[in-house]
Design an enzyme around this catalytic site. Structure first.
Site, short mmCIF file in Angstrom:
data_model
loop_
_atom_site.label_atom_id
_atom_site.label_comp_id
_atom_site.label_asym_id
_atom_site.label_seq_id
_atom_site.Cartn_x
_atom_site.Cartn_y
_atom_site.Cartn_z
N ASN A 9 0.88 -1.17 0.00
CA ASN A 9 0.00 0.00 0.00
C ASN A 9 0.92 1.22 0.00
O ASN A 9 1.51 1.55 1.02
CB ASN A 9 -0.89 -0.05 1.26
CG ASN A 9 -1.66 1.23 1.48
OD1 ASN A 9 -1.75 2.08 0.59
ND2 ASN A 9 -2.23 1.38 2.68
N TRP A 10 1.02 1.84 -1.16
CA TRP A 10 2.00 2.93 -1.30
C TRP A 10 1.51 4.23 -0.69
O TRP A 10 2.26 5.20 -0.61
CB TRP A 10 2.35 3.13 -2.77
CG TRP A 10 3.05 1.96 -3.40
CD1 TRP A 10 3.44 0.80 -2.78
CD2 TRP A 10 3.47 1.83 -4.77
NE1 TRP A 10 4.06 -0.03 -3.68
CE2 TRP A 10 4.10 0.58 -4.91
CE3 TRP A 10 3.36 2.66 -5.89
CZ2 TRP A 10 4.62 0.13 -6.12
CZ3 TRP A 10 3.88 2.22 -7.11
CH2 TRP A 10 4.51 0.97 -7.21
N LYS A 11 0.23 4.27 -0.33
CA LYS A 11 -0.36 5.48 0.28
C LYS A 11 -0.11 6.70 -0.61
O LYS A 11 -0.08 6.57 -1.84
CB LYS A 11 0.19 5.66 1.70
CG LYS A 11 0.01 4.37 2.53
CD LYS A 11 0.28 4.53 4.00
CE LYS A 11 0.05 3.19 4.67
NZ LYS A 11 0.26 3.24 6.13
N HIS A 93 -9.30 1.15 5.46
CA HIS A 93 -7.94 1.32 5.97
C HIS A 93 -7.96 2.30 7.15
O HIS A 93 -8.72 3.27 7.17
CB HIS A 93 -7.00 1.81 4.87
CG HIS A 93 -5.57 1.81 5.33
ND1 HIS A 93 -5.04 2.85 6.05
CD2 HIS A 93 -4.60 0.88 5.24
CE1 HIS A 93 -3.78 2.55 6.36
NE2 HIS A 93 -3.50 1.35 5.88
N GLU A 95 -6.16 4.73 8.00
CA GLU A 95 -6.02 6.16 7.73
C GLU A 95 -7.32 6.76 7.19
O GLU A 95 -7.62 7.92 7.43
CB GLU A 95 -4.84 6.39 6.78
CG GLU A 95 -3.52 6.21 7.53
CD GLU A 95 -2.47 5.43 6.77
OE1 GLU A 95 -2.50 5.43 5.53
OE2 GLU A 95 -1.62 4.82 7.44
N GLU A 163 -4.93 -4.76 11.01
CA GLU A 163 -3.91 -3.73 11.12
C GLU A 163 -4.13 -2.91 12.38
O GLU A 163 -4.93 -1.95 12.38
CB GLU A 163 -3.98 -2.80 9.90
CG GLU A 163 -3.77 -3.52 8.59
CD GLU A 163 -3.26 -2.56 7.52
OE1 GLU A 163 -2.15 -2.77 7.03
OE2 GLU A 163 -3.97 -1.58 7.22
N GLY A 169 2.95 2.33 10.63
CA GLY A 169 3.90 3.41 10.42
C GLY A 169 4.67 3.82 11.67
O GLY A 169 5.32 4.87 11.69
N SER A 209 3.83 -2.07 10.37
CA SER A 209 5.28 -2.18 10.56
C SER A 209 5.82 -3.57 10.25
O SER A 209 6.75 -4.04 10.91
CB SER A 209 5.68 -1.74 11.97
OG SER A 209 5.34 -0.36 12.17
N GLY A 230 2.99 -1.08 4.25
CA GLY A 230 3.08 0.33 3.91
C GLY A 230 4.52 0.72 3.63
O GLY A 230 5.05 0.51 2.54
N GLY A 231 5.19 1.26 4.65
CA GLY A 231 6.55 1.79 4.48
C GLY A 231 7.50 0.85 3.77
O GLY A 231 8.24 1.27 2.86
P1 PGA Z 1 3.15 0.25 7.58
O1 PGA Z 1 1.66 0.44 7.02
O2 PGA Z 1 3.67 -1.03 7.01
O3 PGA Z 1 3.90 1.46 7.11
O4 PGA Z 1 3.05 0.18 9.06
C1 PGA Z 1 0.80 -0.64 6.87
C2 PGA Z 1 -0.50 -0.19 6.28
O5 PGA Z 1 -0.99 0.90 6.60
O6 PGA Z 1 -1.11 -0.90 5.45
#
Ligand code: PGA
Length: 251
Positions: A9-11, A93, A95, A163, A169, A209, A230-231
């Protein structure tokens, strides 16, 4: 045996050229035994789709609107995503729930539109740190499951992503045992709401993470069927390191 699913998930990251490079890097080494996906920002879906054409990597979207078309300024429909070759889409998600303040009833409409449109639904659930500390994790994720209904009837097109909000993050992942506890609970909820066969087929992936150095231990857990990253999905090497952990689980 469930085929592991690992998605990036590149956000709201990358530029058009870094997105295309990253997509090519992932596609070049994509493993054959697990399902792999990448979800770039909307505006790069077309270019990234072309970059991964002919590979095993699935194109995904981070969000969608539930209406098919019309006067919905700024929104994107499921049909538009399919037109660009999108195969899966996230709903709920953290966010979108907590930063964009999307309510559960809207998430539910989106989830059903994604499924009804023939895409793979990646439905995200997870508790905040306050909820975990108040011992509310299981009731919270159970409530988030109320966003889904039996209309979602093909277990191959439902992926649940657990999650924990406090792990996203932050560099602080859930422990293997914390993840397994919630994943097992979610599978049991699927069995209660659908049936055991359905529950046994749905992939439940972990996100928060996840990195190459913790992915193996997390994926060793019986009910952890992959990851939503994500990251660590923003570099081909680290994303593929997590894919490699999923392949090991499969082997
Ligand atoms: P993260 O994000 O790996 O940066 O913690 C995961 C996500 O939001 O899907």
């Amino acid at each position: 045996m469930r085929t592991p699913f690992v998605a990036g998930n590149w956000k709201m990251n990358t530029t058009k050229s870094t997105a295309v490079d990253l997509a090519k890097g992932v596609a070049k080494s994509a493993a054959a035994t697990v399902d792999i996906g990448i979800a770039p920002p909307f505006v790069y879906l077309d270019a990234v789709g072309q970059a991964i054409a002919g590979s095993r990597v699935l194109l995904g979207a981070q969000d969608v609107y539930f209406k098919p078309n019309g006067a919905f300024t700024g929104e994107i429909s499921v049909e538009m995503l399919k037109d660009l070759g999108v195969r899966f889409c996230l709903a709920g998600h953290s966010e979108r729930r907590h930063v964009i303040q999307e309510p559960g009833d809207l998430i539910s409409l989106k989830a059903h539109a994604i499924y009804a449109g023939g895409l793979i639904l990646v439905h995200c659930v997870g508790e905040t740190i306050d909820q975990r500390e108040a011992d509310e994790t299981l009731p919270v994720v159970r409530r988030q499951f109320d966003e889904l209904s039996e209309k979602i009837s093909d277990p191959a097109r439902l992926i649940v992503a657990y999650e924990p909000v406090w792990a996203i993050g932050t560099g602080r992942n859930a422990t293997d045992a914390q993840a397994q506890e919630v994943h097992a609970f979610l599978r049991q909820e699927l069995a209660v709401r659908w049936n055991k066969d359905f529950a046994d087929r749905v992939r439940i992936v972990y996100g928060g993470s996840m990195k190459p150095d913790n992915a193996g231990a997390l994926m060793n857990q019986a009910d952890v069927d992959g990851g939503l990253i994500g990251g660590a999905s923003l570099k081909a090497d680290s994303f593929l390191g997590i894919v490699a952990a999923a392949e090991k689980k499969r082997a």
